[in-house]
Motif scaffolding. Structure first.
Motif, short mmCIF file in Angstrom:
data_model
loop_
_atom_site.label_atom_id
_atom_site.label_comp_id
_atom_site.label_asym_id
_atom_site.label_seq_id
_atom_site.Cartn_x
_atom_site.Cartn_y
_atom_site.Cartn_z
N ILE A 56 39.04 -21.03 -20.90
CA ILE A 56 38.95 -19.16 -20.82
C ILE A 56 38.82 -18.45 -19.70
O ILE A 56 39.57 -17.70 -19.47
CB ILE A 56 39.00 -19.27 -22.55
CG1 ILE A 56 39.36 -19.81 -23.41
CG2 ILE A 56 38.20 -17.45 -22.85
CD1 ILE A 56 38.61 -19.06 -24.75
N ILE A 57 37.46 -18.92 -19.57
CA ILE A 57 36.73 -18.20 -18.85
C ILE A 57 37.66 -18.59 -17.40
O ILE A 57 38.16 -17.39 -15.92
CB ILE A 57 35.71 -18.68 -18.19
CG1 ILE A 57 34.88 -18.40 -19.60
CG2 ILE A 57 34.99 -17.90 -16.94
CD1 ILE A 57 33.75 -18.98 -19.68
N GLU A 58 38.26 -19.61 -16.62
CA GLU A 58 39.01 -19.63 -15.75
C GLU A 58 40.46 -19.20 -16.02
O GLU A 58 40.59 -18.64 -14.52
CB GLU A 58 39.36 -21.40 -15.76
CG GLU A 58 38.20 -22.59 -15.10
CD GLU A 58 37.51 -24.23 -15.43
OE1 GLU A 58 39.36 -24.31 -16.21
OE2 GLU A 58 36.78 -24.00 -15.46
N ILE A 59 40.63 -19.01 -16.88
CA ILE A 59 42.49 -18.38 -17.12
C ILE A 59 41.58 -16.96 -16.88
O ILE A 59 42.76 -15.97 -16.09
CB ILE A 59 43.12 -18.00 -18.54
CG1 ILE A 59 43.65 -19.60 -18.68
CG2 ILE A 59 44.15 -17.21 -18.75
CD1 ILE A 59 44.41 -19.99 -17.92
N ILE A 60 41.30 -16.47 -18.03
CA ILE A 60 41.29 -14.88 -17.17
C ILE A 60 39.97 -14.58 -15.54
O ILE A 60 40.32 -13.70 -15.02
CB ILE A 60 39.36 -14.07 -18.66
CG1 ILE A 60 40.57 -14.08 -19.63
CG2 ILE A 60 39.16 -12.82 -17.83
CD1 ILE A 60 39.33 -14.14 -20.86
N ALA A 61 39.38 -14.93 -15.02
CA ALA A 61 38.65 -15.10 -13.59
C ALA A 61 39.88 -15.55 -12.84
O ALA A 61 40.01 -14.26 -11.97
CB ALA A 61 37.57 -15.96 -13.78
N GLY A 62 40.98 -16.38 -13.10
CA GLY A 62 41.83 -16.34 -12.31
C GLY A 62 42.60 -15.10 -12.12
O GLY A 62 43.23 -14.78 -10.89
N ILE A 63 42.93 -14.43 -12.84
CA ILE A 63 44.06 -13.83 -13.15
C ILE A 63 42.81 -12.22 -12.31
O ILE A 63 44.41 -11.78 -11.25
CB ILE A 63 44.20 -12.99 -14.27
CG1 ILE A 63 45.20 -14.50 -15.04
CG2 ILE A 63 44.43 -11.81 -14.50
CD1 ILE A 63 45.49 -13.72 -16.45
N LEU A 64 41.71 -12.10 -12.75
CA LEU A 64 41.01 -11.07 -12.06
C LEU A 64 40.96 -11.17 -10.61
O LEU A 64 41.11 -10.20 -10.32
CB LEU A 64 39.97 -10.47 -12.73
CG LEU A 64 40.01 -10.22 -14.08
CD1 LEU A 64 38.63 -10.40 -14.98
CD2 LEU A 64 40.34 -8.73 -14.41
N LEU A 65 40.56 -12.79 -10.30
CA LEU A 65 40.02 -12.34 -8.92
C LEU A 65 41.47 -12.99 -8.30
O LEU A 65 41.51 -12.35 -6.90
CB LEU A 65 39.51 -14.01 -9.11
CG LEU A 65 37.53 -13.71 -9.32
CD1 LEU A 65 37.95 -15.51 -9.02
CD2 LEU A 65 37.33 -12.96 -7.97
N VAL A 66 42.91 -13.07 -8.39
CA VAL A 66 43.85 -12.99 -7.44
C VAL A 66 44.07 -11.61 -7.46
O VAL A 66 44.86 -11.38 -6.10
CB VAL A 66 44.82 -14.07 -8.32
CG1 VAL A 66 46.59 -13.18 -7.77
CG2 VAL A 66 44.95 -15.31 -8.76
N ILE A 67 44.44 -10.48 -8.47
CA ILE A 67 44.57 -9.52 -8.36
C ILE A 67 43.36 -8.70 -7.87
O ILE A 67 43.59 -7.46 -7.10
CB ILE A 67 44.77 -8.60 -8.98
CG1 ILE A 67 43.92 -8.80 -10.63
CG2 ILE A 67 46.42 -9.29 -10.23
CD1 ILE A 67 43.83 -7.30 -11.26
N GLY A 68 41.90 -9.35 -7.49
CA GLY A 68 40.89 -8.48 -7.04
C GLY A 68 40.35 -7.73 -7.82
O GLY A 68 40.02 -6.64 -7.60
N LEU A 69 40.62 -7.13 -9.27
CA LEU A 69 39.76 -6.57 -10.04
C LEU A 69 38.39 -7.64 -10.59
O LEU A 69 37.79 -8.25 -10.64
CB LEU A 69 40.77 -6.54 -10.93
CG LEU A 69 40.49 -5.22 -11.94
CD1 LEU A 69 40.14 -4.43 -11.13
CD2 LEU A 69 41.25 -5.41 -13.14
#
Length: 132
Positions: A56-69
């Motif tokens: 769950i952390i990897e999914i959420i963090a992955g999305i946030l880091l891809v967009i840079g938020l």
């Protein structure tokens, strides 16, 4: 040969490093939670287990880091997650990361720690918000 001319691309390459690393990180979470890409060892991970919570952390963090938020905070958190993953899962199997399968956990840990310190780069939501 003098490679100092490449230094003008450092900020953009920081963004590329963040995006590519985040996509790879996201893939670990999606393999655990959604079975895609298919990794036999990660199939059937219970959502409430340490591996499911990590997914769950990897999914959420992955999305946030891809967009840079919220990049610095998120990168710091997942750097810690990867340190825990290494010592919980890999280190008990032996000292050398190449033998215990922990190279990716170590690389993720230190790349995310670098992003937490250096910021997301110019190609990020954080940079457009003036929060990089």
């Amino acid at each position: 040969m003098d490679f100092t001319f490449l230094s003008r691309w450092s900020p953009q390459l920081l963004s590329v490093l963040r995006i590519i690393t985040a996509l790879l990180f996201f893939a670990h979470g999606s393999a655990k939670l959604f079975g895609f890409p298919f990794v036999e060892a990660l199939q059937g991970v219970p959502i409430g287990s340490i591996y499911g919570i990590g997914g769950i952390i990897e999914i959420i963090a992955g999305i946030l880091l891809v967009i840079g938020l919220f990049s610095r905070l998120v990168a710091f958190i997942v750097s810690g997650e990867m340190a825990i993953a290494y010592f919980h899962t890999h280190a008990p199997q032996g000292f050398h990361p190449i033998l215990n399968g922990g190279e990716s956990a170590i690389l993720f840990c230190f790349i995310f720690l670098y992003i937490a310190a250096a910021g997301p780069g110019p190609w990020s939501v954080d940079a457009t918000r003036g929060k990089a």
